[in-house]
Design an enzyme around this catalytic site. Structure first.
Site, PDB file in Angstrom:
ATOM      1  N   ARG A 240       0.814  -1.064   0.009  1.00 28.71           N
ATOM      2  CA  ARG A 240       0.172  -0.115   0.086  1.00 28.71           C
ATOM      3  C   ARG A 240       0.791   1.274   0.084  1.00 28.71           C
ATOM      4  O   ARG A 240       1.942   1.113   0.401  1.00 28.71           O
ATOM      5  CB  ARG A 240      -0.744   0.026   1.102  1.00 28.71           C
ATOM      6  CG  ARG A 240      -2.290  -0.864   1.125  1.00 28.71           C
ATOM      7  CD  ARG A 240      -3.173   0.013   0.421  1.00 28.71           C
ATOM      8  NE  ARG A 240      -4.306  -1.023   0.092  1.00 28.71           N
ATOM      9  CZ  ARG A 240      -4.783  -1.940  -0.523  1.00 28.71           C
ATOM     10  NH1 ARG A 240      -3.956  -2.299  -1.411  1.00 28.71           N
ATOM     11  NH2 ARG A 240      -5.714  -2.554  -0.547  1.00 28.71           N
ATOM     12  N   GLU A 269      -2.106   8.080  -3.992  1.00 22.68           N
ATOM     13  CA  GLU A 269      -2.514   7.875  -5.436  1.00 22.68           C
ATOM     14  C   GLU A 269      -4.035   7.993  -5.538  1.00 22.68           C
ATOM     15  O   GLU A 269      -4.782   8.097  -4.877  1.00 22.68           O
ATOM     16  CB  GLU A 269      -2.185   6.197  -5.423  1.00 22.68           C
ATOM     17  CG  GLU A 269      -3.045   5.267  -4.601  1.00 22.68           C
ATOM     18  CD  GLU A 269      -2.724   3.983  -5.003  1.00 22.68           C
ATOM     19  OE1 GLU A 269      -1.541   3.540  -4.707  1.00 22.68           O
ATOM     20  OE2 GLU A 269      -3.677   3.059  -4.935  1.00 22.68           O
ATOM     21  N   HIS A 287      -1.430   0.437  -9.506  1.00 26.36           N
ATOM     22  CA  HIS A 287      -2.240  -0.410  -8.430  1.00 26.36           C
ATOM     23  C   HIS A 287      -2.807  -1.326  -9.338  1.00 26.36           C
ATOM     24  O   HIS A 287      -4.198  -1.530  -9.179  1.00 26.36           O
ATOM     25  CB  HIS A 287      -3.059   0.557  -7.713  1.00 26.36           C
ATOM     26  CG  HIS A 287      -3.587  -0.046  -6.398  1.00 26.36           C
ATOM     27  ND1 HIS A 287      -3.593   0.414  -5.242  1.00 26.36           N
ATOM     28  CD2 HIS A 287      -3.629  -1.411  -6.353  1.00 26.36           C
ATOM     29  CE1 HIS A 287      -4.110  -0.228  -4.322  1.00 26.36           C
ATOM     30  NE2 HIS A 287      -3.934  -1.590  -4.823  1.00 26.36           N
TER      31      HIS A 287
END
Ligand code: DGY
Length: 327
Positions: A240, A269, A287
């Site tokens: 993460r 993000e 991601h």
């Protein structure tokens, strides 16, 4: 009797929504854009279940404003966007989507680590810019994966699947650090040895980060940790954003403290720290570690299984706060 009402807060596969429609009255977001917090609260009025993804925030304010909510079902394995304690305190079940994405995510982590070590995107950019004029002996010479020491920070399901790939497929000695050491019979098939975090940083040729995000893992890797690593080492983050201090990483990449990084997740993000965008020696992906069609379908369907079970008197297969079910 009227059917329970469910909100699908993120676009998903049509047949996945259809499964929900066969049990519930469903309002579904047909767009990839999430709703604002106020819009989410507004649309949740009168709903007993919500299907969300990693970018949708469930906090105490939302829960207080949506007292009919009984289950929050995320199609992600990570759930740092959900205040689970606040849900538990209000009797709201929280479910996530583990296991179904483990192998896919491990494949991607390995691919990103290899792309980083072998400078694949950096060399592709060079070729596309028309700069390839001749062969040269050290042109884009990177670091070997086979036989190099793999460092796994966070030996959960995904970490173990990566370790297995490294050990069995690439003959890599595997070091790992985790809060708790695995039993010997789980370490042996992975060829994995537990070490302290600083030792892991000092000895790994390729470090991959797979720890969940929480207050205690915030900036687990910052300037101090990066400076412990080998100059030739690579770092790959598929965990993460926020586990790595991206600003510090960009500085150390520019300074040559480590050789390269592969990043699929970022602090804040989808915004990416501009200094990272300026680094040649970093592979950046948006991601997508769990993004294969088969796996995204499996994750979505598991989220639906959880909703159906929770709202029809069954036991949701992957509840994070099963104590709520006993009340
Ligand atoms: C997850 O499932 O947590 C992945 O990061 C995708 O969001």
């Amino acid at each position: 009797m009227s059917k329970p009402r469910v909100l699908v807060a993120r676009k998903t596969f049509d047949d996945v929504v259809d499964r929900l429609r066969s049990h519930f009255e469903v309002e579904a977001n047909g767009s990839d854009d999430g709703w604002s917090q106020d819009e989410l609260i507004r649309r949740l009025q009168g709903k007993t279940g919500v299907y969300i993804a990693g970018g949708d925030k469930i906090d105490a304010r939302l829960l207080d404003a949506c007292p009919e909510l009984k289950i929050v079902s995320t199609m992600a394995v990570g759930y740092n966007n959900i205040d689970v304690a606040a849900c538990t305190a209000r009797g709201v079940i929280v479910t996530n989507a583990p296991d179904v994405l483990t192998e896919t995510t491990a494949d991607f982590g390995f691919a990103l680590m290899m792309a980083t070590a072998r400078r694949i995107t950096e060399s592709e950019h060079f070729l596309r810019r028309g700069e390839w004029k001749q062969w040269a002996v050290t042109m884009f010479a990177g670091a070997d994966i086979h036989g190099a020491t793999l460092g796994v920070l966070g030996m959960g399901r995904i970490g173990a699947a990566i370790a297995r790939r490294g050990h069995l497929g690439f003959g890599m000695p595997v070091l790992y650090h985790n809060r708790s050491r695995l039993p010997a019979d789980q370490e042996a098939p992975l060829g994995a040895q537990w070490v302290e975090k600083d030792e892991l940083l000092r000895r790994a040729d390729h470090l991959i980060i797979v720890v969940p995000y929480s207050a205690s893992s915030h900036h687990l890797i910052g300037q101090r940790e990066l400076r412990l690593m080998k100059k030739t080492a690579t770092l790959t983050n598929i965990a993460r954003g926020g586990v790595v201090d991206d600003a510090a990483l960009a500085v150390e990449l520019q300074a040559g403290t480590i050789a390269a990084a592969g990043l699929d997740v970022f602090e804040g993000e989808p915004t990416v720290h501009p200094a990272l965008l300026d680094c040649e020696n970093v592979v950046l992906t948006p991601h997508i570690a769990s993004a294969t069609i088969a796996t995204r379908r499996a994750m979505s369907n598991l989220a639906v299984d959880n909703l159906i079970a929770a709202l029809t008197g069954g036991v949701p297969p992957t509840a994070l706060n099963p104590e709520v079910l006993k009340r």
